[in-house]
Design an enzyme around this catalytic site. Sequence first.
Site, PDB file in Angstrom:
ATOM      1  N   ASP A  80       0.708  -1.096  -0.201  1.00  0.00           N
ATOM      2  CA  ASP A  80       0.185  -0.447   0.193  1.00  0.00           C
ATOM      3  C   ASP A  80       0.918   1.523  -0.051  1.00  0.00           C
ATOM      4  OD1 ASP A  80      -2.078   1.615   0.538  1.00  0.00           O
ATOM      5  OD2 ASP A  80      -3.157   0.937   1.784  1.00  0.00           O
ATOM      6  N   LYS A  81       0.353   2.358  -0.550  1.00  0.00           N
ATOM      7  CA  LYS A  81       1.283   3.511  -0.387  1.00  0.00           C
ATOM      8  C   LYS A  81       0.071   4.846   0.849  1.00  0.00           C
ATOM      9  CE  LYS A  81       0.106   8.042  -2.295  1.00  0.00           C
ATOM     10  NZ  LYS A  81      -0.968   8.434  -2.590  1.00  0.00           N
ATOM     11  N   HIS A  82       0.501   5.562   1.703  1.00  0.00           N
ATOM     12  CA  HIS A  82      -0.102   6.761   2.033  1.00  0.00           C
ATOM     13  C   HIS A  82       0.366   7.888   1.604  1.00  0.00           C
ATOM     14  CE1 HIS A  82      -3.165   7.985   4.787  1.00  0.00           C
ATOM     15  NE2 HIS A  82      -1.857   8.720   5.540  1.00  0.00           N
ATOM     16  N   SER A  83      -0.775   9.202   1.691  1.00  0.00           N
ATOM     17  CA  SER A  83       0.173  10.247   1.766  1.00  0.00           C
ATOM     18  C   SER A  83      -0.861  10.972   2.789  1.00  0.00           C
ATOM     19  CB  SER A  83      -0.596  11.076   0.533  1.00  0.00           C
ATOM     20  OG  SER A  83      -0.335  12.142   0.559  1.00  0.00           O
ATOM     21  N   THR A 120      -9.539  10.824  -0.189  1.00  0.00           N
ATOM     22  CA  THR A 120      -9.678   9.924  -1.376  1.00  0.00           C
ATOM     23  C   THR A 120     -11.408   9.415  -1.337  1.00  0.00           C
ATOM     24  OG1 THR A 120      -7.508   9.363  -1.210  1.00  0.00           O
ATOM     25  CG2 THR A 120      -9.103   7.813  -2.299  1.00  0.00           C
ATOM     26  N   ARG A 168      -7.272  14.021  20.267  1.00  0.00           N
ATOM     27  CA  ARG A 168      -6.105  15.018  20.138  1.00  0.00           C
ATOM     28  C   ARG A 168      -6.180  16.247  19.104  1.00  0.00           C
ATOM     29  NH1 ARG A 168      -3.034  10.768  16.253  1.00  0.00           N
ATOM     30  NH2 ARG A 168      -1.538  12.589  15.565  1.00  0.00           N
ATOM     31  N   SER A 183      -1.101   7.054  14.310  1.00  0.00           N
ATOM     32  CA  SER A 183      -2.408   6.203  13.902  1.00  0.00           C
ATOM     33  C   SER A 183      -2.181   6.504  12.777  1.00  0.00           C
ATOM     34  CB  SER A 183      -2.693   8.728  13.486  1.00  0.00           C
ATOM     35  OG  SER A 183      -3.483   8.208  13.203  1.00  0.00           O
ATOM     36  N   LYS A 187      -3.418   2.079  11.272  1.00  0.00           N
ATOM     37  CA  LYS A 187      -4.876   1.249  10.219  1.00  0.00           C
ATOM     38  C   LYS A 187      -4.129   0.343   8.892  1.00  0.00           C
ATOM     39  CE  LYS A 187      -6.180   5.649  10.046  1.00  0.00           C
ATOM     40  NZ  LYS A 187      -5.603   6.555  11.336  1.00  0.00           N
ATOM     41  N   LYS A 188      -2.931   1.257   8.032  1.00  0.00           N
ATOM     42  CA  LYS A 188      -1.883   0.522   7.834  1.00  0.00           C
ATOM     43  C   LYS A 188      -1.849  -1.128   7.902  1.00  0.00           C
ATOM     44  CE  LYS A 188      -2.720   3.435   4.649  1.00  0.00           C
ATOM     45  NZ  LYS A 188      -3.287   3.071   3.346  1.00  0.00           N
TER      46      LYS A 188
END
Length: 436
Positions: A80-83, A120, A168, A183, A187-188
């Site tokens: 996967d990828k996360h931004s 997204t 937070r 955080s 999730k990932k």
Amino acid sequence: MIPQEVIRAKRNGETLPPAVIYDFVSALSRNEISEGQVAAFAMAVWFSGMSAEETVALTLAMRDSGDVMTWPDLERPIGDKHSTGGVGDNVSLMLAPIVAACGLAVPMISGRGLGHTGGTLDKLESIPGYDIFPDKERFSAIVRNVGCAIVGQTGQIAPADKRLYAIRDVTATVDSVPLITGSILSKKLAAGLQSLVMDVKTGNGAFMQSMEEAETLARSIVDVANGAGVKTSALITDMNEPLADCAGNAVEVAHAMEFLEGGKSGTRIHQVVMAFAAEMLVNAGLAGDLVEAERTAEAALSSGRAMEVFGRMAHAQGGPIDFTTSWRARLPKAPVVRPIPAPKSGFVAFYRTREVGLAVIGLGGGRLRPEDAVDHRTGFTDIAPIGRKIIAGEPLAVVHAADDAAAARGASAFLDCVTIADEPAPARTVLIKRIS
């Protein structure tokens, strides 16, 4: 485990044992710790920080607070990828189907808009019928049958993170690197990943505006994810102007369709998508090096296989079966579409990028409150990139709005975000640094 003793220890700068962190997070997820105690813990971490070992423990504890996906007998590597978020950043919409077409399984858990950044999930909801919250079994089936699925975080995925983040958000502790790291990764990792690539934005449209902040966060995520057993690298990318030539929801989906049709070759966003595709394929072991990986990704795009995968994913998640051929008719369109003329001649030299994102929200394309509805039709397209020579009266962008008054406000807000200079600005690379 006594919550106030955990808070006291962290407040005093002590290192918390993994078992203590696990017990605290478990109690948090069961609502056995008060909101005040959770807020005090978050503030203690904000001031005292956490070691890499503590952050790994926090991440794994939040991951294990809910469902963790497993993929027995899946004959694809899982990545996967996360931004960290930006303006005009629709990379995931193109990237997931490209790498899925190359043999990677991508169970992508994404989010809605946060602050000035687009989400997204909000973009995908522009597609009629697209279900962002399929149940666990359907999510798994789509990944297995299609190769990728882009979904939202349900209450069963990292619920401890969901509660901690909400607290937070109202206690000025969002920008703690260990808490951001935990955080994102909880999730990932709950998606059962074997590899991950992080896109850490820096610039005036990013949460991490300085290069030092971006590097600190990128290094934290890379170290913690690898410490948790997930092969991870990060790219630091520029967010000093909108990444795509548009910003909004339906307009960014339309841009993604044009990209997958081959219409955005040579652009900044094309560079970013292909760089991340290459990273993902190498990290997953599907290519020997970045050069080979990028060639593979380009072939998946140019052959139409990536577009086919996007269409299958959209349909599997409730969208039209013919979306990839009918998207121009299917996507919602704003009633008012008009150009924003340049007030003078010169070169596009600077964007207040965060304010461009806020201008999209002002058009209705984002939320002022969590319960607000989003007008998916609105936004900006044909945004002139930094460096373009412009003649007075030529369009700097096109505004998409619900009515004439909103279009006028949106055009004015956009003009306030852009600087036109007599000389071109120095060229800026979009891919700044790799962290591995």
